[in-house]
Scaffold this motif. Structure first.
Motif, PDB file in Angstrom:
ATOM      1  N   ASN A  13       0.839  -1.206   0.000  1.00 28.49           N
ATOM      2  CA  ASN A  13       0.000   0.000   0.000  1.00 28.49           C
ATOM      3  C   ASN A  13       0.869   1.248   0.000  1.00 28.49           C
ATOM      4  O   ASN A  13       0.640   2.193  -0.769  1.00 28.49           O
ATOM      5  CB  ASN A  13      -0.907   0.023   1.234  1.00 28.49           C
ATOM      6  N   GLN A  16       2.968   1.674  -3.317  1.00 26.78           N
ATOM      7  CA  GLN A  16       2.157   2.088  -4.457  1.00 26.78           C
ATOM      8  C   GLN A  16       1.672   3.525  -4.316  1.00 26.78           C
ATOM      9  O   GLN A  16       1.644   4.283  -5.295  1.00 26.78           O
ATOM     10  CB  GLN A  16       0.971   1.143  -4.636  1.00 26.78           C
ATOM     11  N   ASP A 226      -7.320  -0.871   0.492  1.00 29.88           N
ATOM     12  CA  ASP A 226      -7.687  -2.289   0.391  1.00 29.88           C
ATOM     13  C   ASP A 226      -8.953  -2.520   1.198  1.00 29.88           C
ATOM     14  O   ASP A 226      -8.931  -2.460   2.429  1.00 29.88           O
ATOM     15  CB  ASP A 226      -6.529  -3.145   0.914  1.00 29.88           C
ATOM     16  N   THR A 287      -6.923   4.459  -5.960  1.00 33.07           N
ATOM     17  CA  THR A 287      -6.662   3.094  -6.404  1.00 33.07           C
ATOM     18  C   THR A 287      -7.216   2.143  -5.351  1.00 33.07           C
ATOM     19  O   THR A 287      -6.866   2.259  -4.169  1.00 33.07           O
ATOM     20  CB  THR A 287      -5.153   2.837  -6.580  1.00 33.07           C
ATOM     21  N   VAL A 289      -7.383  -1.696  -4.141  1.00 34.45           N
ATOM     22  CA  VAL A 289      -6.688  -2.972  -4.279  1.00 34.45           C
ATOM     23  C   VAL A 289      -7.519  -4.049  -3.591  1.00 34.45           C
ATOM     24  O   VAL A 289      -7.873  -3.904  -2.420  1.00 34.45           O
ATOM     25  CB  VAL A 289      -5.284  -2.902  -3.647  1.00 34.45           C
TER      26      VAL A 289
END
Length: 349
Positions: A13, A16, A226, A287, A289
């Motif tokens: 995490n 990225q 996430d 983003t 994930v």
């Protein structure tokens, strides 16, 4: 504390997020801001949330002879899009069109039990309850289908929204089973669970400050989060946007003020209490994930309040990074222009 974190990759995490945020080029952006008389700072914040809310949740799935399927859940939407996400779960697992799903919430005559939303519990508790109710209803439908197909239940396979007799061309659609049965069938189940899930992520904020006025402008905001398996990524992204916006408000503008002598609330209306507006917000680079959890049959983790868990400290870290060269190393929320200006003035003395 006895809770198991069964999934997540916190280093990934972070890696990225800082890559997407362009942290390697940040010092060049800071130097350019300095030529315009601005102070620029960057903040990085990682979070791990314990998501649960009230334990246990109920759901009912009922097939009606008119070809519709009622899905009644004890959680309640206040804008998260439950009517879409729960219908998606039911339609996918039943193999029926979305249009066949009739979602019911907040009706005490139709919803037998429930603990509402809160604590980001709706999907991993309510969604799991829907899955269990579907499984129970399909068991009833299998018995009815076996009778209609003149077969044993063990001979039937369920796929694509219908039951088929293995090794033959005999098949009946699930909604046809409901119509042929004459009476509605289905069941209510309680998902008895007190298990936490653990959403996580990393956020990066960049902010510019005008030292003459103390005004702060949030220039960039990057999110790598996430939430386990995503039922509807668009709805999830919307919740992240809303949560981050709430966190931005907490960090920069929202201030509850009481009279020190009487305790009377002085900021009780939007005439006195500032909330973030569109022009206070940057573009959100989000983003999502997917790292599914084994804590529930859907593999989902809560996303409800994650944005406002991560945002305030990330933004405040960026503000302090911008102010540190001027001698400011501490500042309380909300970082209003007045507070920032006073901190800079005090540091210059």
């Amino acid at each position: 504390m006895g809770m198991a974190i069964d999934s997540g990759n916190f280093v990934a995490n972070l890696d990225q997020a800082v890559a997407r945020a362009g942290t390697a080029e940040f010092e060049a952006r800071r130097a350019e801001a300095r030529t315009r008389g601005r102070l620029r700072g960057i903040g990085v914040g990682c979070f791990l949330e314990t998501s649960r809310g009230a334990p246990n949740e109920g759901a009912e799935v009922r097939f009606d002879s008119d070809g519709t399927v009622m899905v009644a859940v004890g959680t309640e939407s206040n804008g998260q899009g439950h009517e879409t996400a729960f219908a998606q779960i039911a339609a996918d697992r039943l193999g029926v069109p979305m249009e066949a799903i009739r979602y019911v919430q907040a009706d005490t005559q139709a919803v037998k039990s429930g603990a509402g939303h809160g604590g980001a519990r709706s999907m991993h508790m309510g969604g799991a309850a829907v899955v269990k109710a579907i499984d129970a209803a399909l068991a009833q439908a299998r018995s009815l289908a076996a009778h209609l197909l003149q077969a044993t239940e063990g001979e039937l396979a369920f796929a694509g929204g219908g039951f088929a007799v293995r090794g033959s061309e005999r098949r009946i659609e699930l909604l046809s089973v409901a119509r042929e049965s004459g009476n509605a069938f289905g069941t209510h189940v309680m998902n008895m669970t007190d298990v936490f899930t653990f959403p996580s992520g990393c956020h990066v904020a960049e902010i510019e400050i005008d030292p003459e006025t103390g005004a702060a402008s949030l220039e960039r905001y990057t999110v790598v989060d996430d939430y386990g398996r995503l039922i509807n990524p668009l709805l999830t992204a919307g919740q992240v946007q809303g949560g981050v916006t709430q966190g931005i408000g907490q960090a920069l503008v929202e201030h509850t003020v009481y009279d020190p002598d009487s305790g009377q609330l002085l900021s009780g209306s939007l005439m006195d209490y500032a909330t973030p507006r569109a022009d206070d917000l940057p573009y959100f680079d989000i983003t999502l994930v997917e790292r599914p959890t084994e804590a529930n049959p859907l593999g989902v983790k809560g996303s409800g309040q994650a944005g406002c868990i991560a945002a305030p400290q990330t933004i405040m870290a960026a503000i302090l990074d911008a102010l540190r060269p001027a001698g400011v190393d501490a500042l309380d929320m909300p970082a209003t222009p007045e507070r920032i200006w006073q901190a800079l003035a005090k540091a210059a003395i």
